[in-house]
Structure formats: structure tokens, C-alpha cells
Design an enzyme around this catalytic site. Sequence first.
Site, mmCIF file in Angstrom:
data_model
loop_
_atom_site.group_PDB
_atom_site.id
_atom_site.type_symbol
_atom_site.label_atom_id
_atom_site.label_comp_id
_atom_site.label_asym_id
_atom_site.label_seq_id
_atom_site.Cartn_x
_atom_site.Cartn_y
_atom_site.Cartn_z
ATOM 1 N N ASP A 9 110.435 136.877 23.565
ATOM 2 C CA ASP A 9 110.904 135.486 23.598
ATOM 3 C C ASP A 9 109.874 134.651 24.358
ATOM 4 O O ASP A 9 109.460 135.010 25.463
ATOM 5 C CB ASP A 9 112.269 135.445 24.315
ATOM 6 C CG ASP A 9 112.907 134.067 24.284
ATOM 7 O OD1 ASP A 9 114.077 133.968 23.879
ATOM 8 O OD2 ASP A 9 112.249 133.082 24.682
ATOM 9 N N ASP A 104 111.550 131.025 18.558
ATOM 10 C CA ASP A 104 110.638 131.586 19.564
ATOM 11 C C ASP A 104 111.030 132.987 20.011
ATOM 12 O O ASP A 104 110.634 133.434 21.069
ATOM 13 C CB ASP A 104 110.551 130.653 20.776
ATOM 14 C CG ASP A 104 111.712 130.826 21.742
ATOM 15 O OD1 ASP A 104 112.805 131.167 21.282
ATOM 16 O OD2 ASP A 104 111.501 130.629 22.949
ATOM 17 N N GLU A 105 111.812 133.655 19.174
ATOM 18 C CA GLU A 105 112.362 134.947 19.579
ATOM 19 C C GLU A 105 112.332 135.903 18.411
ATOM 20 O O GLU A 105 112.521 135.470 17.267
ATOM 21 C CB GLU A 105 113.836 134.699 19.844
ATOM 22 C CG GLU A 105 114.390 134.996 21.115
ATOM 23 C CD GLU A 105 115.901 134.827 21.114
ATOM 24 O OE1 GLU A 105 116.549 135.851 21.235
ATOM 25 O OE2 GLU A 105 116.392 133.697 21.020
HETATM 26 P P1 TTP Z 1 115.035 129.393 24.484
HETATM 27 O O1 TTP Z 1 114.181 130.592 24.243
HETATM 28 O O2 TTP Z 1 116.495 129.608 24.768
HETATM 29 O O3 TTP Z 1 114.484 128.552 25.723
HETATM 30 P P2 TTP Z 1 112.999 128.281 26.189
HETATM 31 O O4 TTP Z 1 112.013 128.990 25.331
HETATM 32 O O5 TTP Z 1 112.811 126.817 26.345
HETATM 33 O O6 TTP Z 1 112.990 128.913 27.647
HETATM 34 P P3 TTP Z 1 113.021 130.452 28.083
HETATM 35 O O7 TTP Z 1 113.036 131.266 26.838
HETATM 36 O O8 TTP Z 1 111.789 130.649 28.895
HETATM 37 O O9 TTP Z 1 114.276 130.608 28.887
HETATM 38 O O10 TTP Z 1 114.950 128.412 23.261
HETATM 39 C C1 TTP Z 1 113.743 128.228 22.527
HETATM 40 C C2 TTP Z 1 113.579 126.783 22.134
HETATM 41 O O11 TTP Z 1 114.692 126.364 21.354
HETATM 42 C C3 TTP Z 1 113.512 125.850 23.330
HETATM 43 O O12 TTP Z 1 112.192 125.700 23.827
HETATM 44 C C4 TTP Z 1 114.052 124.576 22.751
HETATM 45 C C5 TTP Z 1 115.005 125.010 21.671
HETATM 46 N N1 TTP Z 1 116.393 124.873 22.166
HETATM 47 C C6 TTP Z 1 117.082 123.702 21.889
HETATM 48 O O13 TTP Z 1 116.577 122.824 21.184
HETATM 49 N N2 TTP Z 1 118.338 123.546 22.401
HETATM 50 C C7 TTP Z 1 118.943 124.492 23.186
HETATM 51 O O14 TTP Z 1 120.086 124.317 23.645
HETATM 52 C C8 TTP Z 1 118.207 125.712 23.466
HETATM 53 C C9 TTP Z 1 118.817 126.791 24.321
HETATM 54 C C10 TTP Z 1 116.946 125.843 22.940
HETATM 55 MG MG MG Z 2 112.245 131.030 24.877
#
Ligand code: TTP
Ligand code: MG
Length: 406
Positions: A9, A104-105
Site C-alpha cells: 500500500d 494504491d493497494e
Molecule cells: P489509503 O491507502 O487509505 O490512504 P493514503 O495512501 O493516503 O495513506 P496511507 O496508506 O499511508 O495510510 O488511500 C489511498 C488513496 O485513496 C488516498 O491517498 C486518497 C484516496 N482516498 C480517498 O479519496 N478517500 C478516503 O476516504 C480514503 C481513505 C482514501
Molecule cells: Mg495508501
Amino acid sequence: MARRIIHIDLDAFFVSVEQVENPELKGKPVVVGGRPEGRGVVASASYEARAFGLHAGMPLTTASRLCPQAIFIQGSFPKYRDASQRFMTILTDFSPYLEPLGLDEAYLDATGFESIYGSTHQMAVKIKQRIKDELGLCASVGIAGGKVVAKVASELSKPDGLLEVAAGKERSFLAPLPIAKLPGVGRKTERKLNGLGINILYELSIMPLSALKSHLGASGEVLHRFANGIDDREVEPPATAKSISRETTFSKDTRDRPLLKATLHYLGERVGAELRQRGKRARCITLKLRYADFTTITRRHSLSQSSDSDQTIFDTGLGLLNKALAEERQAVRLIGIGVSNLVESGKQLDMLDASRERQEQLDRAIDRIRKKYGFTAIQTGRTLKLKDVFPQSDEGYTLQTPSLSR
Ligand code: TTP
Ligand code: MG
């Protein structure tokens, strides 16, 4: 052979993409989501911003109160989509057994790849390095014998982490963690379990299955297995990916039915376009509404015939909307529509029906023009009302929920 599953991720994905483009943003509290005075929510917060308590889903006004010095960025979905594609392409170089989850995962099945890379750990180090070198982004990685533990491990290792749970140690790894760390334990389940005196995963893992099922229904059984580190779900390739949805927050809570309808229509068209682009049809349509007090509901309808037509998506969504509005008098803050239970497109028996055939041809003709001239090059009468509400670009309307303006 014991399975080795990698969960990967990207860290603060949207923000990190912005930081690669503009290095001055590095090391600073940065938020992607919109203007601080806007009504959307934080989509992504840099780790520096998280130190002030900011997190995804928090209203932007709260975020700017907690961290006034944060830099707020509207964000641009096409940019993140491109970065995501490049990220997934790197991953497919490492294993063809790839299951992307959102942008992103992903899960990778790395079973048997030890011999190529020396160890799964070494493979993960190489993956992280390539992502850093080619995209400038940091990724966190979890490795375990199953998906759920790999995901918990990557989350725990953030940011820029790498955490491997040795084969057979899944259960003891999970045992001391708070139950909310387990995917599938949402706020509601957490509260319910806390009420029963269950706070950590060890307590969940030893709870009698029958008691858990009586409190949580069928999902109790899955959570019980997960809490015990048991998860034999396969890594599923993207062809079987499950749903497509679009949503937006209004700049002002609204009861304006024509506006709600027009927005639903626009979002439905975006969903339909992606559905057809992926060569899929859907069996299930879901409407999502968030009311002024943040209560969020979803309403679902199963179609008797799978469909990829804008008209069916909209008509079904509208039926659900009318029903929901009849039940609730509050103004609407957010509206969304999605499709799921996707099946491969293929001619169906009732495609012989002439009106459906015409609708199909129309959708495809519109898709072609939009591909060439931009999404708003063609607008149906129903969405024209949005011209006064949302700013417009070639990519379509810029919605309040920027991550979803696609
Ligand atoms: P995440 O992987 O949950 O968050 P992140 O990459 O910003 O942070 P980290 O993984 O380091 O905790 O989500 C990936 C992307 O998806 C995030 O950058 C933005 C988008 N997203 C939204 O648009 N709304 C949301 O509620 C979430 C959780 C994520
Ligand atoms: Mg992320």
C-alpha cells in the site's frame, strides 16, 4: 508449499504524488481534498499533517482548524490514476498473481518466488526500491501466509515499512492488537464487541463461535477465522474486480430534487462509461446518500438482467433515490451511485429487443465522442443543470469529492 502473500500500500498516496510533482511540499503538512473552507473531506493527509490529528474522511473545515498551516490541494484524479497504473505495472513485473484493491493497494501471491529473489523479504525490498526509483513514492509492505494478516502487517509497518509475519505465527502476531485493526471490524462491530468486553484480537479469537455468530450474524464466522489468522482466500486477478462507483459532496446541503437528479444522472453516466470501458455489465445498482447530520445510507437493487446502459443505471438509481427521500426529510450532503456483481459483457438473449439495442448503440456512440472530445462534450438534457453548480473541464465536472471526479 506454504503460501506467501504480499500486501502493498502506497503511503499518503494522493499527497505523495503531489509532492513528487512539487518537491517544495515535501516534509510539510499537506492535505488533498479541496479548499479548507470547502465542504468536502480529507482524501489524503501527509504524515506531517497526521501528527495534528488529521485523517482521511475528516471534514476539511475541521482539518484547517486543527492544522491552519496545512497546505490544501484540490487534487486531480487523472494524475493519480496514471500513477496508479504505473504502480500496478511495476507489480505485475514481480508476479502475475496480482489483485489490485483500489488505486494504491494490491495483493501479490509470492508463493514459490523465494527461489528467484532469495526470500519473499528480498522480493519485497526490490519492489519497494523500484517504486521509489521509478515513481518517487514510498510503499509499505506486509508479508504473511494469507491476505488479511498481510494487510494488517503492511498497515502496522507504515510509513515506508516492511513487516513479515513468519509462517505459523499469524495468530500470535494478531493476538495483542486492538480489534479495530482487523479489516472487516468497522466502527459498529467494534462498539458491539467492546460492549461484550472484547477489546483485542486474542479475545476475539477465543470467543465461542456460536456466541459471535449470534451477535454478528454470518460475518461473525469470518471475523473469527481472521482473528485466528486463518484466511485461505485466493489472490484474485483484476478481471474479477467487483464494483465501480462515483460520488460527490454538494457545496451546500440540498433538498433540490432536480439538482439531486441531475447529479445522480451525471455520476451514473460516469459509472456507465467505465463499466463499458472495462467490458462489463452489472447485476446490482447501489445508491449512497449522506445526510446533513452525516448519517450515511446505501440502498441496493438487483437487476433481473445484467446491464451496462446509462439509462438503466440512472432509472434504477432514481427509483432508489425517490424511495430514500420519501423516508428521510433531512437535506442531502453527499450522493453516490455504484454498480456491482459485475459479469463479462456478452450479447444476451434479450438484446434482440430493439429498444435496448438502440440504447446500447447510443451509449457506445456517446462513449466514442467523449473519448475524443472530453466527457462534457456531450451532455444529456438532465445534466445541463450542473453547469451552474460544478466547474467544468474536459475531464468532466470537477466534483467536490475530488478523488472521485473521474
Ligand atoms: P489509503 O491507502 O487509505 O490512504 P493514503 O495512501 O493516503 O495513506 P496511507 O496508506 O499511508 O495510510 O488511500 C489511498 C488513496 O485513496 C488516498 O491517498 C486518497 C484516496 N482516498 C480517498 O479519496 N478517500 C478516503 O476516504 C480514503 C481513505 C482514501
Ligand atoms: Mg495508501
